[in-house]
Design a protein around this motif. Structure first.
Motif, PDB file in Angstrom:
ATOM      1  N   VAL A 192      22.205  43.700  49.392  1.00 55.26           N
ATOM      2  CA  VAL A 192      23.651  43.490  49.473  1.00 55.26           C
ATOM      3  C   VAL A 192      24.035  42.143  48.875  1.00 55.26           C
ATOM      4  CG1 VAL A 192      25.542  43.095  51.092  1.00 55.26           C
ATOM      5  CG2 VAL A 192      24.003  45.031  51.423  1.00 55.26           C
ATOM      6  N   ASN A 193      23.253  41.111  49.129  1.00 54.25           N
ATOM      7  CA  ASN A 193      23.553  39.797  48.556  1.00 54.25           C
ATOM      8  C   ASN A 193      23.484  39.834  47.035  1.00 54.25           C
ATOM      9  OD1 ASN A 193      23.975  38.579  51.055  1.00 54.25           O
ATOM     10  ND2 ASN A 193      21.812  37.977  51.283  1.00 54.25           N
ATOM     11  N   ALA A 194      22.502  40.573  46.507  1.00 56.04           N
ATOM     12  CA  ALA A 194      22.411  40.729  45.046  1.00 56.04           C
ATOM     13  C   ALA A 194      23.621  41.482  44.512  1.00 56.04           C
ATOM     14  CB  ALA A 194      21.121  41.453  44.665  1.00 56.04           C
ATOM     15  N   GLY A 195      24.046  42.506  45.263  1.00 50.97           N
ATOM     16  CA  GLY A 195      25.232  43.252  44.836  1.00 50.97           C
ATOM     17  C   GLY A 195      26.487  42.398  44.873  1.00 50.97           C
ATOM     18  N   ILE A 196      26.576  41.498  45.836  1.00 50.73           N
ATOM     19  CA  ILE A 196      27.749  40.602  45.915  1.00 50.73           C
ATOM     20  C   ILE A 196      27.763  39.656  44.724  1.00 50.73           C
ATOM     21  CG2 ILE A 196      28.736  38.696  47.244  1.00 50.73           C
ATOM     22  CD1 ILE A 196      27.901  40.118  49.777  1.00 50.73           C
ATOM     23  N   THR A 197      26.580  39.144  44.378  1.00 51.06           N
ATOM     24  CA  THR A 197      26.503  38.243  43.214  1.00 51.06           C
ATOM     25  C   THR A 197      26.957  38.953  41.936  1.00 51.06           C
ATOM     26  OG1 THR A 197      24.663  37.049  44.245  1.00 51.06           O
ATOM     27  CG2 THR A 197      24.958  36.779  41.871  1.00 51.06           C
ATOM     28  N   GLU A 198      26.489  40.180  41.765  1.00 48.59           N
ATOM     29  CA  GLU A 198      26.885  40.965  40.589  1.00 48.59           C
ATOM     30  C   GLU A 198      28.380  41.274  40.601  1.00 48.59           C
ATOM     31  OE1 GLU A 198      25.837  45.282  38.481  1.00 48.59           O
ATOM     32  OE2 GLU A 198      24.860  44.659  40.345  1.00 48.59           O
ATOM     33  N   ALA A 199      28.905  41.696  41.756  1.00 47.61           N
ATOM     34  CA  ALA A 199      30.319  42.034  41.857  1.00 47.61           C
ATOM     35  C   ALA A 199      31.193  40.805  41.661  1.00 47.61           C
ATOM     36  CB  ALA A 199      30.604  42.671  43.217  1.00 47.61           C
ATOM     37  N   ASN A 200      30.715  39.657  42.128  1.00 48.42           N
ATOM     38  CA  ASN A 200      31.487  38.429  41.971  1.00 48.42           C
ATOM     39  C   ASN A 200      31.551  38.009  40.507  1.00 48.42           C
ATOM     40  OD1 ASN A 200      32.976  36.284  43.186  1.00 48.42           O
ATOM     41  ND2 ASN A 200      31.203  34.933  42.909  1.00 48.42           N
ATOM     42  N   ALA A 201      30.436  38.162  39.804  1.00 46.25           N
ATOM     43  CA  ALA A 201      30.425  37.823  38.368  1.00 46.25           C
ATOM     44  C   ALA A 201      31.349  38.754  37.595  1.00 46.25           C
ATOM     45  CB  ALA A 201      29.005  37.897  37.832  1.00 46.25           C
ATOM     46  N   ALA A 202      31.299  40.044  37.894  1.00 41.98           N
ATOM     47  CA  ALA A 202      32.172  40.998  37.210  1.00 41.98           C
ATOM     48  C   ALA A 202      33.638  40.708  37.524  1.00 41.98           C
ATOM     49  CB  ALA A 202      31.804  42.419  37.624  1.00 41.98           C
ATOM     50  N   PHE A 203      33.913  40.314  38.758  1.00 39.90           N
ATOM     51  CA  PHE A 203      35.304  40.016  39.133  1.00 39.90           C
ATOM     52  C   PHE A 203      35.823  38.797  38.381  1.00 39.90           C
ATOM     53  CE2 PHE A 203      38.110  37.456  41.818  1.00 39.90           C
ATOM     54  CZ  PHE A 203      39.199  38.319  41.934  1.00 39.90           C
ATOM     55  N   ASN A 204      35.015  37.746  38.302  1.00 40.88           N
ATOM     56  CA  ASN A 204      35.451  36.537  37.592  1.00 40.88           C
ATOM     57  C   ASN A 204      35.702  36.822  36.110  1.00 40.88           C
ATOM     58  OD1 ASN A 204      35.301  34.963  39.907  1.00 40.88           O
ATOM     59  ND2 ASN A 204      33.134  34.405  39.535  1.00 40.88           N
ATOM     60  N   ASN A 205      34.830  37.630  35.530  1.00 38.02           N
ATOM     61  CA  ASN A 205      34.997  37.953  34.109  1.00 38.02           C
ATOM     62  C   ASN A 205      36.249  38.798  33.879  1.00 38.02           C
ATOM     63  OD1 ASN A 205      34.070  38.000  31.339  1.00 38.02           O
ATOM     64  ND2 ASN A 205      33.546  40.161  31.699  1.00 38.02           N
ATOM     65  N   SER A 206      36.480  39.800  34.725  1.00 30.21           N
ATOM     66  CA  SER A 206      37.662  40.647  34.570  1.00 30.21           C
ATOM     67  C   SER A 206      38.934  39.864  34.874  1.00 30.21           C
ATOM     68  CB  SER A 206      37.561  41.858  35.488  1.00 30.21           C
ATOM     69  OG  SER A 206      37.531  41.453  36.857  1.00 30.21           O
ATOM     70  N   GLN A 207      38.836  38.876  35.776  1.00 30.62           N
ATOM     71  CA  GLN A 207      40.019  38.059  36.073  1.00 30.62           C
ATOM     72  C   GLN A 207      40.412  37.211  34.874  1.00 30.62           C
ATOM     73  OE1 GLN A 207      39.564  35.125  39.217  1.00 30.62           O
ATOM     74  NE2 GLN A 207      41.654  35.505  39.934  1.00 30.62           N
ATOM     75  N   LYS A 208      39.423  36.648  34.169  1.00 32.86           N
ATOM     76  CA  LYS A 208      39.708  35.863  32.965  1.00 32.86           C
ATOM     77  C   LYS A 208      40.329  36.741  31.883  1.00 32.86           C
ATOM     78  CE  LYS A 208      35.990  32.518  33.742  1.00 32.86           C
ATOM     79  NZ  LYS A 208      34.693  31.997  33.254  1.00 32.86           N
ATOM     80  N   ASP A 209      39.748  37.947  31.689  1.00 29.87           N
ATOM     81  CA  ASP A 209      40.302  38.858  30.691  1.00 29.87           C
ATOM     82  C   ASP A 209      41.728  39.261  31.056  1.00 29.87           C
ATOM     83  OD1 ASP A 209      37.975  38.743  29.261  1.00 29.87           O
ATOM     84  OD2 ASP A 209      37.146  40.615  30.101  1.00 29.87           O
ATOM     85  N   TYR A 210      41.960  39.473  32.348  1.00 22.80           N
ATOM     86  CA  TYR A 210      43.294  39.879  32.797  1.00 22.80           C
ATOM     87  C   TYR A 210      44.311  38.768  32.518  1.00 22.80           C
ATOM     88  CZ  TYR A 210      47.136  40.850  35.998  1.00 22.80           C
ATOM     89  OH  TYR A 210      48.386  41.048  36.533  1.00 22.80           O
ATOM     90  N   ASN A 211      43.955  37.523  32.826  1.00 24.75           N
ATOM     91  CA  ASN A 211      44.880  36.405  32.591  1.00 24.75           C
ATOM     92  C   ASN A 211      45.126  36.209  31.093  1.00 24.75           C
ATOM     93  OD1 ASN A 211      45.137  35.850  35.347  1.00 24.75           O
ATOM     94  ND2 ASN A 211      43.371  34.455  35.351  1.00 24.75           N
ATOM     95  N   ARG A 212      44.065  36.395  30.281  1.00 24.70           N
ATOM     96  CA  ARG A 212      44.206  36.233  28.829  1.00 24.70           C
ATOM     97  C   ARG A 212      45.154  37.285  28.258  1.00 24.70           C
ATOM     98  NH1 ARG A 212      39.281  36.971  27.659  1.00 24.70           N
ATOM     99  NH2 ARG A 212      38.673  34.803  28.017  1.00 24.70           N
ATOM    100  N   PHE A 213      44.959  38.568  28.649  1.00 24.10           N
ATOM    101  CA  PHE A 213      45.814  39.635  28.136  1.00 24.10           C
ATOM    102  C   PHE A 213      47.222  39.538  28.715  1.00 24.10           C
ATOM    103  CE2 PHE A 213      42.158  41.526  26.283  1.00 24.10           C
ATOM    104  CZ  PHE A 213      42.622  42.407  25.331  1.00 24.10           C
ATOM    105  N   LYS A 214      47.340  38.936  29.875  1.00 16.80           N
ATOM    106  CA  LYS A 214      48.672  38.759  30.451  1.00 16.80           C
ATOM    107  C   LYS A 214      49.503  37.805  29.602  1.00 16.80           C
ATOM    108  CE  LYS A 214      50.916  37.695  34.864  1.00 16.80           C
ATOM    109  NZ  LYS A 214      50.704  37.239  36.259  1.00 16.80           N
ATOM    110  N   ASN A 215      48.862  36.747  29.124  1.00 11.37           N
ATOM    111  CA  ASN A 215      49.567  35.808  28.253  1.00 11.37           C
ATOM    112  C   ASN A 215      49.878  36.444  26.892  1.00 11.37           C
ATOM    113  OD1 ASN A 215      49.488  33.781  30.218  1.00 11.37           O
ATOM    114  ND2 ASN A 215      47.469  33.026  29.495  1.00 11.37           N
TER     115      ASN A 215
END
Length: 372
Positions: free
Chosen positions: A104-127
């Motif tokens: 589960v801890n490994a899955g959280i690390t993976e999910a957190n990395a994917a979330f940070n990356n998608s958040q950056k892409d979302y903010n970039r496309f929002k602008n």
């Protein structure tokens, strides 16, 4: 041929002679008769007030178990130990849970990395979308990717909470301060879901659970004061009715009444039998028929007692039983107050076996039995 007729005639003569010499008295074989002790039925009609049997239990008690299966690693307490709230009592092997938590801890690390990356892409496309450099379709796709990554991270965190909750069932702790009353497991045993491992209670505060018949329950009132006789120590303690059940669906046709005992210096313990006397006059006018529980014979859900027939044989009589008073039980039907029953035998009893009855004295009374 003459010799044959002579022998036959002589045999018949001997047969008739032997029959006539006994005066036609039957031979009775008493070699297999069983010596038994019989006693007359006791009745109890001295008290005009309603009495009921009960049992003492601690007001605050618990049976601790687990909902996971595993080998017990260690038991930290023994019966009679005083424990404090939150103290570790039993530990169960949790190697599988540790492996799941690492996953589960490994899955959280993976999910957190994917979330940070998608958040950056979302903010970039929002602008870009604000500057009309990105289409509505691209913005919608990026928003969907961001929401999915956020949901995966939340799911991973909740899975960690689930694993942490399961760890609580691998380490059994005391829910309150008290004393250990029973220990049903040792190190190396298999712990199964729902099976009690440790029982504990808080000493000092006690209550009595009594069963009241349907003919009397309507007269029992909450907050009424009652007398509770503790039979083993011959002490009478005051108590107060705190709960009166309104249903007998799961209690065998009798109603549960809970009495909280007053503080006392008497040495009372959980499990002691009591007789509770309520300040209510009994409605029943007939004398109560009581017999000892040791004399009861059970067959499935049937209960009976052996009586003595007119031909001195054992006869099993099925009974309908009522309340229990210590080592005696009330007979509602099947045995009258003027009858006798067998309380002990030198051999195995069954219907029709020949017996040699002898009378014994009931408690405080003389037996008046006639052996026929």
């Amino acid at each position: 041929m003459k010799k044959t007729y002579t022998i036959v005639a002589f045999s018949f003569a001997l047969l008739f002679a032997s029959c006539g010499s006994e005066d036609n008295k039957p031979v009775v074989d008493n070699s297999s008769a069983i010596n038994v002790e019989v006693i007359q039925v006791e009745t109890n009609d001295t008290s005009p007030f309603l009495s009921a049997s009960g049992k003492i239990q601690a007001t605050n008690s618990a049976e601790l178990s687990t909902r996971m299966m595993g080998y017990v690693t260690k038991v930290y307490v023994n019966v009679g130990d005083n424990v404090r709230k939150g103290q570790l009592l039993v530990s169960i092997n949790n190697s599988d849970l540790q492996a799941k938590r690492a996953q589960v801890n490994a899955g959280i690390t993976e999910a957190n990395a994917a979330f940070n990356n998608s958040q950056k892409d979302y903010n970039r496309f929002k602008n870009l979308f604000a500057e009309k450099s990105a289409s509505q379709k691209e913005m919608d796709d990026m928003t969907a990717n961001f929401e999915m990554a956020k949901a995966r991270l939340e799911a991973a965190n909740q899975m960690k909470n689930e694993i942490n909750a399961q760890f609580a069932y691998s380490n059994i702790t005391a829910p309150f301060s008290g004393i250990i009353t029973s220990k049903n497991v040792e190190a190396g045993n298999m712990a199964n879901p729902g099976v009690p491992l440790i029982s504990m209670e808080t000493p000092g505060n006690f209550e009595v659970m009594a069963m009241i018949p349907e003919t009397e329950i309507s007269a029992i009132e909450k907050e009424s004061t009652v007398d509770v006789l503790v039979k083993s120590i011959h002490k009478t303690i005051k108590g107060k009715v705190t709960e009166v059940s309104t249903s007998a669906k799961n209690t065998g046709g009798q109603y549960l009444v809970k009495i909280t005992l007053d503080k006392t210096d008497a040495n009372i313990l959980s499990g002691m039998f009591t007789t509770v006397q309520f300040p209510v006059e009994r409605k029943a006018t007939a004398a109560m028929v009581l017999i000892p529980t040791d004399a009861i014979v059970t067959n499935g859900q049937l209960s009976g007692v052996y009586t003595v027939s007119q031909s001195n044989t054992a006869m099993l009589r099925w009974l309908r039983l009522g309340r229990t008073f210590g080592d005696q039980v009330e007979v509602l039907s099947g045995l009258n107050s003027d009858e006798a029953y067998i309380v002990s035998a030198d051999g195995k009893l069954f219907n029709g076996v020949k017996i040699i009855p002898s009378s014994i004295l009931p408690k405080g009374k003389e037996a008046n039995l006639e052996t026929k």
